[in-house]
Design a protein around this motif. Structure first.
Motif, PDB file in Angstrom:
ATOM      1  N   ASN A  75      53.808  44.255  32.072  1.00 43.03           N
ATOM      2  CA  ASN A  75      54.611  45.415  31.543  1.00 43.03           C
ATOM      3  C   ASN A  75      56.085  44.741  31.110  1.00 43.03           C
ATOM      4  OD1 ASN A  75      53.076  47.330  33.545  1.00 43.03           O
ATOM      5  ND2 ASN A  75      52.938  47.765  31.419  1.00 43.03           N
ATOM      6  N   SER A  76      56.569  45.035  29.786  1.00 49.14           N
ATOM      7  CA  SER A  76      57.972  44.517  29.643  1.00 49.14           C
ATOM      8  C   SER A  76      59.016  45.264  28.956  1.00 49.14           C
ATOM      9  CB  SER A  76      57.559  43.305  28.555  1.00 49.14           C
ATOM     10  OG  SER A  76      56.768  43.822  27.270  1.00 49.14           O
ATOM     11  N   HIS A  90      54.272  46.739  40.714  1.00 53.49           N
ATOM     12  CA  HIS A  90      52.583  46.542  40.852  1.00 53.49           C
ATOM     13  C   HIS A  90      51.833  45.682  39.865  1.00 53.49           C
ATOM     14  CE1 HIS A  90      48.785  48.345  41.684  1.00 53.49           C
ATOM     15  NE2 HIS A  90      49.073  48.471  43.064  1.00 53.49           N
ATOM     16  N   ASN A  91      52.193  46.173  38.675  1.00 50.24           N
ATOM     17  CA  ASN A  91      51.546  45.205  37.633  1.00 50.24           C
ATOM     18  C   ASN A  91      52.159  44.022  37.491  1.00 50.24           C
ATOM     19  OD1 ASN A  91      49.459  45.230  35.412  1.00 50.24           O
ATOM     20  ND2 ASN A  91      51.337  45.292  33.990  1.00 50.24           N
ATOM     21  N   VAL A  93      54.205  41.901  39.488  1.00 52.75           N
ATOM     22  CA  VAL A  93      54.122  41.045  40.645  1.00 52.75           C
ATOM     23  C   VAL A  93      52.736  40.960  41.356  1.00 52.75           C
ATOM     24  CG1 VAL A  93      55.364  40.436  42.796  1.00 52.75           C
ATOM     25  CG2 VAL A  93      56.620  41.262  40.809  1.00 52.75           C
ATOM     26  N   TYR A  94      52.042  41.985  41.652  1.00 55.87           N
ATOM     27  CA  TYR A  94      50.991  42.111  42.326  1.00 55.87           C
ATOM     28  C   TYR A  94      49.837  41.610  41.419  1.00 55.87           C
ATOM     29  CZ  TYR A  94      46.916  44.097  44.607  1.00 55.87           C
ATOM     30  OH  TYR A  94      45.707  44.004  45.162  1.00 55.87           O
ATOM     31  N   GLY A  95      49.807  41.942  40.315  1.00 54.78           N
ATOM     32  CA  GLY A  95      48.986  41.503  39.253  1.00 54.78           C
ATOM     33  C   GLY A  95      48.836  39.851  39.411  1.00 54.78           C
ATOM     34  N   THR A  96      50.049  39.163  39.115  1.00 52.92           N
ATOM     35  CA  THR A  96      50.311  37.786  39.202  1.00 52.92           C
ATOM     36  C   THR A  96      49.919  37.209  40.581  1.00 52.92           C
ATOM     37  OG1 THR A  96      52.008  37.773  37.842  1.00 52.92           O
ATOM     38  CG2 THR A  96      51.926  35.758  39.073  1.00 52.92           C
ATOM     39  N   LEU A  97      49.877  37.933  41.756  1.00 53.49           N
ATOM     40  CA  LEU A  97      49.488  37.536  43.104  1.00 53.49           C
ATOM     41  C   LEU A  97      48.133  37.430  42.895  1.00 53.49           C
ATOM     42  CD1 LEU A  97      49.602  36.707  46.130  1.00 53.49           C
ATOM     43  CD2 LEU A  97      49.913  39.165  46.642  1.00 53.49           C
ATOM     44  N   CYS A  98      47.344  38.530  42.371  1.00 54.56           N
ATOM     45  CA  CYS A  98      45.842  38.386  42.232  1.00 54.56           C
ATOM     46  C   CYS A  98      45.501  37.360  41.269  1.00 54.56           C
ATOM     47  CB  CYS A  98      45.267  39.717  41.650  1.00 54.56           C
ATOM     48  SG  CYS A  98      45.943  41.278  42.590  1.00 54.56           S
ATOM     49  N   LEU A  99      45.819  37.045  40.351  1.00 54.40           N
ATOM     50  CA  LEU A  99      45.765  35.886  39.696  1.00 54.40           C
ATOM     51  C   LEU A  99      45.708  34.705  40.314  1.00 54.40           C
ATOM     52  CD1 LEU A  99      44.901  34.549  36.675  1.00 54.40           C
ATOM     53  CD2 LEU A  99      47.468  34.738  36.246  1.00 54.40           C
TER      54      LEU A  99
END
Length: 329
Positions: A75-76, A90-91, A93-99
């Protein structure tokens, strides 16, 4: 071996997919289509899903031989990030962690990250160098900086090398005329100005005319989206050469104020563009101009489309041909 592009149906992501396709790369695209468009994808294999879905990501990595990742998905919107910071943590930082965890699990050790000049906040000097202080003034920039720091520690612990590209205002459209900029809601200056030229908006809102700049409006560094796509591919090539992790600014090295952008758009479109001045937005620095010397020297990056008139003209041609964006009539 394939390049995985997250957010590859988005604006800069789709232009990068097009550039990868043109040079014959195998491409895997992950996009939840929250902001992306199927019609913007000119090559590769699309998986529709979310980075935060562990089973989905595991399926993508298991089904493809992925060599490198280019990570755009995030999101930007600066304004939204200030009113809904949880969504951005959530989108983004957490999305990058999952990746990163999926990459580590599947032995993928290269990632190019679409970062932002917003990591610097209000700059100490102009043009901004990569070694300058990072002190974001908005949640969006803060999450991007957190993502960069996460990559640093995954490199230290797991050997996942990264190139983070901090860039400024992307604009313009693909030379083929097939893809351009279409966000909902639209918040980027150039397409908003062109929508006003098309009569789709009654006016263009200028947020603040009391900044410490020559004409009182914010100054930004504009880069053609295809030049940004080229830089991402050069960064992949750097990582494939087994070179160390790095951070690069990408910019034209010159700044244009909001008023100047509007005046250039008036000249390009030959149409009236009404302006309404409003209060400043929270989190907007006065001036953001990049020094791209390191990217030029180490990546060999040379912007080929560096005149703002030409950048806006390419965007105008796409908007004229696609006045409703990717929406079908």
């Amino acid at each position: 071996m394939a390049v995985l592009v997250t957010g590859g149906a988005g604006y800069i992501g789709s232009h990068t997919v097009a550039a990868l396709h043109e040079r014959g790369e195998e491409i895997v695209i992950v996009d939840n289509l929250q902001q992306g468009h199927r019609d913007a994808i000119l090559g590769g294999k699309l998986y529709v899903g979310d980075l935060r879905d562990e089973a989905f990501l595991d399926h993508v990595f298991s089904e493809n031989e992925i060599d490198s990742v280019i990570h755009f998905a995030a999101n930007s919107l600066v304004g939204e990030s200030m009113t809904n910071p949880g969504k951005y943590y959530h989108n983004n930082v957490y999305g990058t962690l999952c990746l990163l965890e999926a990459m580590n699990k599947h032995g993928v050790k290269r990632i190019v990250f679409s970062s932002t000049a917003a990591t610097y906040g209000e700059p100490e000097r102009v043009p901004i160098a990569e070694s300058d202080r990072t002190m974001p003034t908005n949640t969006y920039g803060e999450t991007k900086l957190a993502m960069e720091k996460m990559m640093k520690w995954f490199d230290t612990a797991h050997g996942i090398r990264y190139v983070s590209l901090r860039y400024f205002n992307a604009a313009g459209a693909h030379e083929s005329g097939k893809i351009g900029e279409d966000h909902s809601p639209e918040t980027h200056l150039v397409p908003i100005v062109l929508q006003a030229a098309l009569g789709q908006r009654s006016h263009i809102s200028v947020f603040g005319e009391d900044y410490s700049t020559e004409d009182g409006t914010c100054v930004r560094d504009y880069v053609h989206v295809s030049d940004l796509a080229d830089a991402h591919i050069l960064a992949v090539d750097r990582l494939r050469r087994e070179e160390a992790s790095a951070i690069y600014n990408l910019g034209s090295g010159q700044g244009f104020s909001v008023k100047q952008v509007i005046d250039i758009a008036r000249a390009v479109t030959e149409r009236d563009i009404p302006v309404v001045y409003e209060a400043r937005r929270s989190g907007d620095p006065a001036v953001l101009i990049a020094s791209s010397e390191r990217a030029r020297q180490e990546l060999g990056w040379e912007p080929k489309r560096d005149k703002l008139e030409d950048i806006i003209r390419s965007a105008w041609q796409w908007h004229l041909a696609n006045p409703q964006g990717y929406a079908k009539a």
